[in-house]
Design a protein around this motif. Sequence first.
Motif, mmCIF file in Angstrom:
data_model
loop_
_atom_site.group_PDB
_atom_site.id
_atom_site.type_symbol
_atom_site.label_atom_id
_atom_site.label_comp_id
_atom_site.label_asym_id
_atom_site.label_seq_id
_atom_site.Cartn_x
_atom_site.Cartn_y
_atom_site.Cartn_z
ATOM 1 N N ALA A 117 0.828 -1.209 0.000
ATOM 2 C CA ALA A 117 0.000 0.000 0.000
ATOM 3 C C ALA A 117 0.861 1.257 0.000
ATOM 4 O O ALA A 117 0.469 2.291 -0.570
ATOM 5 N N GLY A 118 2.038 1.186 0.610
ATOM 6 C CA GLY A 118 2.924 2.343 0.652
ATOM 7 C C GLY A 118 3.845 2.466 -0.542
ATOM 8 O O GLY A 118 4.687 3.379 -0.581
ATOM 9 N N GLY A 119 3.709 1.582 -1.530
ATOM 10 C CA GLY A 119 4.555 1.638 -2.719
ATOM 11 C C GLY A 119 6.018 1.347 -2.442
ATOM 12 O O GLY A 119 6.909 1.881 -3.118
ATOM 13 N N LEU A 120 6.285 0.492 -1.471
ATOM 14 C CA LEU A 120 7.653 0.233 -1.043
ATOM 15 C C LEU A 120 8.250 -1.054 -1.631
ATOM 16 O O LEU A 120 9.367 -1.415 -1.271
ATOM 17 N N TYR A 121 7.504 -1.719 -2.474
ATOM 18 C CA TYR A 121 8.058 -2.881 -3.166
ATOM 19 C C TYR A 121 8.750 -2.420 -4.447
ATOM 20 O O TYR A 121 8.160 -1.696 -5.259
ATOM 21 N N TYR A 122 9.998 -2.854 -4.642
ATOM 22 C CA TYR A 122 10.794 -2.487 -5.810
ATOM 23 C C TYR A 122 11.133 -3.722 -6.642
ATOM 24 O O TYR A 122 12.125 -3.735 -7.352
ATOM 25 N N ASN A 123 10.290 -4.739 -6.564
ATOM 26 C CA ASN A 123 10.580 -5.990 -7.265
ATOM 27 C C ASN A 123 10.530 -5.830 -8.782
ATOM 28 O O ASN A 123 11.308 -6.474 -9.504
ATOM 29 N N LEU A 124 9.639 -4.972 -9.301
ATOM 30 C CA LEU A 124 9.545 -4.829 -10.756
ATOM 31 C C LEU A 124 10.778 -4.154 -11.353
ATOM 32 O O LEU A 124 11.368 -4.681 -12.309
#
Length: 416
Positions: A117-124
């Motif tokens: 929800a916080g946009g903290l995933y950088y997997n892409l």
Amino acid sequence: MENSGEKLPYMDGLRGLAALVVVIHHFSLAVFPAMVFGGATAMHYRAEAVVYHTPLYLLVAGNFAVTLFFLISGYVLSYKFFITGRREIVISGAFRRYFRLMPTVLVSVLISYLLLAGGLYYNLPAAAITGSSGWLALSWLGPAHLWDALRLGVYDAFITGNNTMTYNNALWTMKIEFLGSFLVFAMLLVLGKLKRRWIVYVLLGLLLWQTYYLAFVLGVALCDFVTHQSKHQRRIGHPAYGITALVAGLLLGALPIPGPASAMIGRLTGGLLAPEPATILFHIIGAALVMAAVVLTPALKAWLMLGPLQYLGRISFALYLVHLSVIASLGSFLLVKLSPHIGYPGAVSLSFMISLMVIFVVSELVTRYVDIPAVRLSGSLYRRLAKRTWRPSARARTQASAPATRSASPASPRPF
């Protein structure tokens, strides 16, 4: 026969070691996918092919580690029953199982929900650099919905297996673990005291041979053998048997999934064993051999009871559940930001070391404040239920507390 007072700490060490392998497996999937999947995916260095085609694959053998989890569950959940023969131990374990697992699973999902929800995933963006399009780029895609996260942590992870890719794809094993646990409890209640239960073990194994549930059956069977072997005057044999079982099990565990060996077996059996089910079967058999080597070899038990492995075992459940969120957020962020400045090898190394430290810190916190309290909560709930279920009625308590009088009447109540 094993000591009835033993708490099986060597199983904690084995579980912790398996959890660490799963962490390394997933980080390798993110940054060196060819090391796990072979040359069909992006390859950065020739060493990845060396790992894939040699026993070094054990370092990244996540599926093999998962089958060890299932074997350990089958063994540990049945151990006290085979030692004592008390059915109430099985009933207690069955009641407590959900309440023991669910809180930690739910917290891991909520952590992932907050990151998503916080946009903290950088997997892409990390997948675009590493080439892990077949794994890293397929999870944590959102959008984040709190209700979906709550449903996953409370229900779906254990019953349907839905939505695991959105929040925590390590939870694909939780449905198998949960249902497999109840397979163990059912086996103990129905078969535990039958003289010919080994025939049923074999039949169940043949019925479930293409599924992960075979691991639970083998775990129960191995525990049954080990805890009763002295009663049947059986000799374990020379220590070389344990070492042979260990080497054979590790070699089977080092087979990639899917890989050349399983494809060859598929061809030789005319398609009876497809590549992926074949490798899963090999991994389960390998895990059973490793387990047999451990329980039959005192030196292996002693090694698994060393402090670092015991600590890994203590935090293993939380470690397994939270590590992916750290890899896909902080680990991927570091990889994306550092690789243009210090190159791919340096970025991978720093990302791994920093991510591993954070994984351990988060795992310790979740273990201390969620997992251990969940164990206590499950026990407390069962004790309350047992007290309420088997508590004497008010009339019976009154009669039991009344002064005893001499009477020849056969209707006189007997004190409890």
